[in-house]
Design a protein around this motif. Structure first.
Motif, PDB file in Angstrom:
ATOM      1  N   ARG A 135       0.354   3.769  -8.983  1.00  0.00           N
ATOM      2  CA  ARG A 135       0.494   3.504 -10.408  1.00  0.00           C
ATOM      3  C   ARG A 135      -0.830   3.063 -11.034  1.00  0.00           C
ATOM      4  O   ARG A 135      -1.088   3.313 -12.215  1.00  0.00           O
ATOM      5  CB  ARG A 135       1.590   2.456 -10.635  1.00  0.00           C
ATOM      6  CG  ARG A 135       2.989   3.034 -10.455  1.00  0.00           C
ATOM      7  CD  ARG A 135       4.042   1.947 -10.370  1.00  0.00           C
ATOM      8  NE  ARG A 135       5.400   2.483 -10.453  1.00  0.00           N
ATOM      9  CZ  ARG A 135       6.032   3.094  -9.464  1.00  0.00           C
ATOM     10  NH1 ARG A 135       5.414   3.259  -8.300  1.00  0.00           N
ATOM     11  NH2 ARG A 135       7.258   3.559  -9.611  1.00  0.00           N
ATOM     12  N   LEU A 136      -1.665   2.399 -10.259  1.00  0.00           N
ATOM     13  CA  LEU A 136      -2.995   2.049 -10.782  1.00  0.00           C
ATOM     14  C   LEU A 136      -3.817   3.301 -11.037  1.00  0.00           C
ATOM     15  O   LEU A 136      -4.568   3.375 -12.013  1.00  0.00           O
ATOM     16  CB  LEU A 136      -3.716   1.127  -9.803  1.00  0.00           C
ATOM     17  CG  LEU A 136      -3.124  -0.276  -9.599  1.00  0.00           C
ATOM     18  CD1 LEU A 136      -4.042  -1.116  -8.721  1.00  0.00           C
ATOM     19  CD2 LEU A 136      -2.873  -0.970 -10.924  1.00  0.00           C
ATOM     20  N   LEU A 180       3.652  -2.022 -15.219  1.00  0.00           N
ATOM     21  CA  LEU A 180       3.798  -0.738 -14.557  1.00  0.00           C
ATOM     22  C   LEU A 180       5.268  -0.354 -14.468  1.00  0.00           C
ATOM     23  O   LEU A 180       6.122  -1.190 -14.167  1.00  0.00           O
ATOM     24  CB  LEU A 180       3.189  -0.801 -13.152  1.00  0.00           C
ATOM     25  CG  LEU A 180       1.711  -1.198 -13.092  1.00  0.00           C
ATOM     26  CD1 LEU A 180       1.269  -1.313 -11.655  1.00  0.00           C
ATOM     27  CD2 LEU A 180       0.851  -0.198 -13.833  1.00  0.00           C
ATOM     28  N   SER A 200      -7.052  -3.396  -8.395  1.00  0.00           N
ATOM     29  CA  SER A 200      -6.251  -4.601  -8.626  1.00  0.00           C
ATOM     30  C   SER A 200      -7.119  -5.836  -8.429  1.00  0.00           C
ATOM     31  O   SER A 200      -8.094  -5.835  -7.664  1.00  0.00           O
ATOM     32  CB  SER A 200      -5.063  -4.644  -7.665  1.00  0.00           C
ATOM     33  OG  SER A 200      -5.496  -4.820  -6.328  1.00  0.00           O
ATOM     34  N   VAL A 222       7.860  -1.810 -11.895  1.00  0.00           N
ATOM     35  CA  VAL A 222       7.315  -3.047 -11.326  1.00  0.00           C
ATOM     36  C   VAL A 222       7.612  -4.190 -12.296  1.00  0.00           C
ATOM     37  O   VAL A 222       7.305  -4.104 -13.482  1.00  0.00           O
ATOM     38  CB  VAL A 222       5.796  -2.921 -11.081  1.00  0.00           C
ATOM     39  CG1 VAL A 222       5.246  -4.215 -10.501  1.00  0.00           C
ATOM     40  CG2 VAL A 222       5.505  -1.749 -10.162  1.00  0.00           C
ATOM     41  N   TYR A 228       0.407  -6.674 -13.528  1.00  0.00           N
ATOM     42  CA  TYR A 228      -0.671  -6.705 -12.544  1.00  0.00           C
ATOM     43  C   TYR A 228      -2.010  -6.825 -13.249  1.00  0.00           C
ATOM     44  O   TYR A 228      -2.311  -6.068 -14.174  1.00  0.00           O
ATOM     45  CB  TYR A 228      -0.645  -5.431 -11.693  1.00  0.00           C
ATOM     46  CG  TYR A 228       0.125  -5.609 -10.405  1.00  0.00           C
ATOM     47  CD1 TYR A 228       1.506  -5.634 -10.395  1.00  0.00           C
ATOM     48  CD2 TYR A 228      -0.550  -5.787  -9.195  1.00  0.00           C
ATOM     49  CE1 TYR A 228       2.214  -5.813  -9.230  1.00  0.00           C
ATOM     50  CE2 TYR A 228       0.153  -5.962  -8.020  1.00  0.00           C
ATOM     51  CZ  TYR A 228       1.541  -5.977  -8.038  1.00  0.00           C
ATOM     52  OH  TYR A 228       2.231  -6.164  -6.877  1.00  0.00           O
ATOM     53  N   PRO A 266       3.191  -1.882  -1.758  1.00  0.00           N
ATOM     54  CA  PRO A 266       1.803  -1.816  -2.236  1.00  0.00           C
ATOM     55  C   PRO A 266       1.308  -0.385  -2.456  1.00  0.00           C
ATOM     56  O   PRO A 266       0.429  -0.150  -3.286  1.00  0.00           O
ATOM     57  CB  PRO A 266       1.014  -2.509  -1.119  1.00  0.00           C
ATOM     58  CG  PRO A 266       1.999  -3.430  -0.489  1.00  0.00           C
ATOM     59  CD  PRO A 266       3.303  -2.690  -0.524  1.00  0.00           C
ATOM     60  N   HIS A 313      -5.679  -0.637  -4.358  1.00  0.00           N
ATOM     61  CA  HIS A 313      -4.915  -1.869  -4.188  1.00  0.00           C
ATOM     62  C   HIS A 313      -4.916  -2.230  -2.707  1.00  0.00           C
ATOM     63  O   HIS A 313      -5.272  -1.401  -1.859  1.00  0.00           O
ATOM     64  CB  HIS A 313      -3.482  -1.665  -4.702  1.00  0.00           C
ATOM     65  CG  HIS A 313      -2.628  -2.891  -4.688  1.00  0.00           C
ATOM     66  ND1 HIS A 313      -3.060  -4.120  -5.160  1.00  0.00           N
ATOM     67  CD2 HIS A 313      -1.341  -3.092  -4.252  1.00  0.00           C
ATOM     68  CE1 HIS A 313      -2.083  -4.999  -5.031  1.00  0.00           C
ATOM     69  NE2 HIS A 313      -1.049  -4.416  -4.469  1.00  0.00           N
ATOM     70  N   ASN A 321       3.075   2.033  -3.741  1.00  0.00           N
ATOM     71  CA  ASN A 321       3.526   2.388  -5.091  1.00  0.00           C
ATOM     72  C   ASN A 321       2.625   1.774  -6.157  1.00  0.00           C
ATOM     73  O   ASN A 321       2.332   2.420  -7.174  1.00  0.00           O
ATOM     74  CB  ASN A 321       4.970   1.907  -5.296  1.00  0.00           C
ATOM     75  CG  ASN A 321       5.937   2.559  -4.345  1.00  0.00           C
ATOM     76  OD1 ASN A 321       5.701   3.661  -3.866  1.00  0.00           O
ATOM     77  ND2 ASN A 321       7.034   1.887  -4.060  1.00  0.00           N
ATOM     78  N   ILE A 322       2.189   0.551  -5.914  1.00  0.00           N
ATOM     79  CA  ILE A 322       1.295  -0.101  -6.872  1.00  0.00           C
ATOM     80  C   ILE A 322      -0.021   0.666  -6.977  1.00  0.00           C
ATOM     81  O   ILE A 322      -0.523   0.930  -8.079  1.00  0.00           O
ATOM     82  CB  ILE A 322       1.024  -1.562  -6.459  1.00  0.00           C
ATOM     83  CG1 ILE A 322       2.327  -2.370  -6.460  1.00  0.00           C
ATOM     84  CG2 ILE A 322      -0.009  -2.197  -7.392  1.00  0.00           C
ATOM     85  CD1 ILE A 322       3.017  -2.413  -7.804  1.00  0.00           C
TER      86      ILE A 322
END
Length: 319
Positions: free
Chosen positions: A255-256, A291, A270, A294, A298, A249, A226, A251-252
């Motif tokens: 999670r991805l 997520l 992403s 979130v 996404y 970002p 991401h 954390n995103i």
């Protein structure tokens, strides 16, 4: 002529013509450290300029010498050497008590000031985790487990370094790296994707030439990528010289990486990162993820390959 300087979190201080910021702050009752007596030698009076940098006098020769030695960024000034010639100046003292003094002056190596202060940067955020490692741990000797982990992490490290990434942290059988500390975000995103593909390729070779012949086992990985604005700095507690990178970002991206299990694909990027790629790779599919933690879905692209054995993460659900 008198100008006002806002000491963030403390008070607004009048600065008379000819006065330094240090002299003005002391006159206003601020307990401003100045161990050398305001001679520009100790740097305990250093301030971070938050606003109005253009309304300060240029650095003196003494200050330039100190800044070069200490590797100060441009927005760190010595209050004892700096005067004010306009309005709208806001500063923050960096040494406000004895603990601050130890952190900034006594208990550190030189040249780390930028990392200590922190800055916002837009980076490519890269998470990778080894799949199906627990069965290997349970079935093999401790020596073999550590040896194989070292082989795999060396593979990761070499690929990340080749494309100018920086490993920020490791945890168990995964790691977190960033790209873009020394490049623009588009180039950084391209580099992160190339590093990820190299890892997938090198791991496939490692499985075929080493893991299958000697251990009758193979490994797969999950990669999440991401981009976003994060805070970069160094907490400086002596455990590592690596930078710390924090922000939503991050954390995103993490999670991805976890979503690779549910989406049954080894590399999830992403849409925001995918759009930055100069030559985007073929995407097997596009998906939207809800997520955990979130609020908004996404959009992601699947640019890896399906796993040999599909794995499920119940915390992540595709829509």
């Amino acid at each position: 002529m008198t100008h006002l300087v806002n000491f963030k979190g403390e008070k607004v201080v009048p600065v008379e013509e000819g006065q330094t910021i240090l002299q003005a702050s002391l006159a206003a009752g601020i307990p401003h450290y100045h161990a050398c007596g305001g001679k520009g030698q100790c740097t305990t009076c250093r301030v971070l300029v938050l606003e109005g940098e253009g309304n300060l006098t240029p650095a003196t020769s003494c200050e330039r010498t100190v800044k070069n030695v200490k590797k100060f960024p441009d927005n760190v000034r010595l209050a004892c050497q700096t005067r004010v010639n306009g309005e709208g100046v806001q500063v923050q003292r960096l040494v406000r008590d004895e603990t601050d003094r130890y952190i900034f002056i006594d208990g550190k190596e030189e040249g780390n000031t930028i990392g200590e202060i922190g800055e916002r940067r837009k980076l490519a955020l890269f998470f990778i985790d080894v799949r199906n490692f627990t069965p290997f741990v349970e079935a093999n000797l401790p020596f073999d487990v550590i040896h194989i982990m070292r082989r795999i992490f060396t593979l990761f490290k070499n690929a990340i370094a080749q494309y100018n990434g920086e490993i920020i942290d490791t945890a168990g059988d995964g790691l977190y790296a960033v790209f873009g500390l020394n490049s623009k975000i588009k180039q950084a995103t391209d580099s992160a994707v190339l590093a990820g593909f190299k890892i997938l390729s090198d791991l496939r070779i490692f499985n075929n030439t080493y893991m299958r012949p000697y251990f009758s086992h193979t490994f797969e990985v999950g990669i999440g990528l991401h981009v976003g604005k994060v805070i970069v700095g160094n907490v400086g507690i002596g455990l590592s010289q690596n930078l710390t990178v924090m922000g939503f970002p991050v954390n995103i991206a993490a999670r991805l990486q976890a979503a690779t299990k549910e989406l049954n694909n080894s590399f999830v990027i992403s849409e925001a990162a995918y759009r930055l790629l100069k030559n985007p790779p073929y995407s097997l599919a596009c998906d939207y993820l809800n997520l955990k933690g979130v609020s908004t879905p996404y959009e992601v692209k699947l640019i890896g390959k399906p796993y040999e054995v599909k794995q499920v993460n119940p915390d992540i659900k595709a829509t």
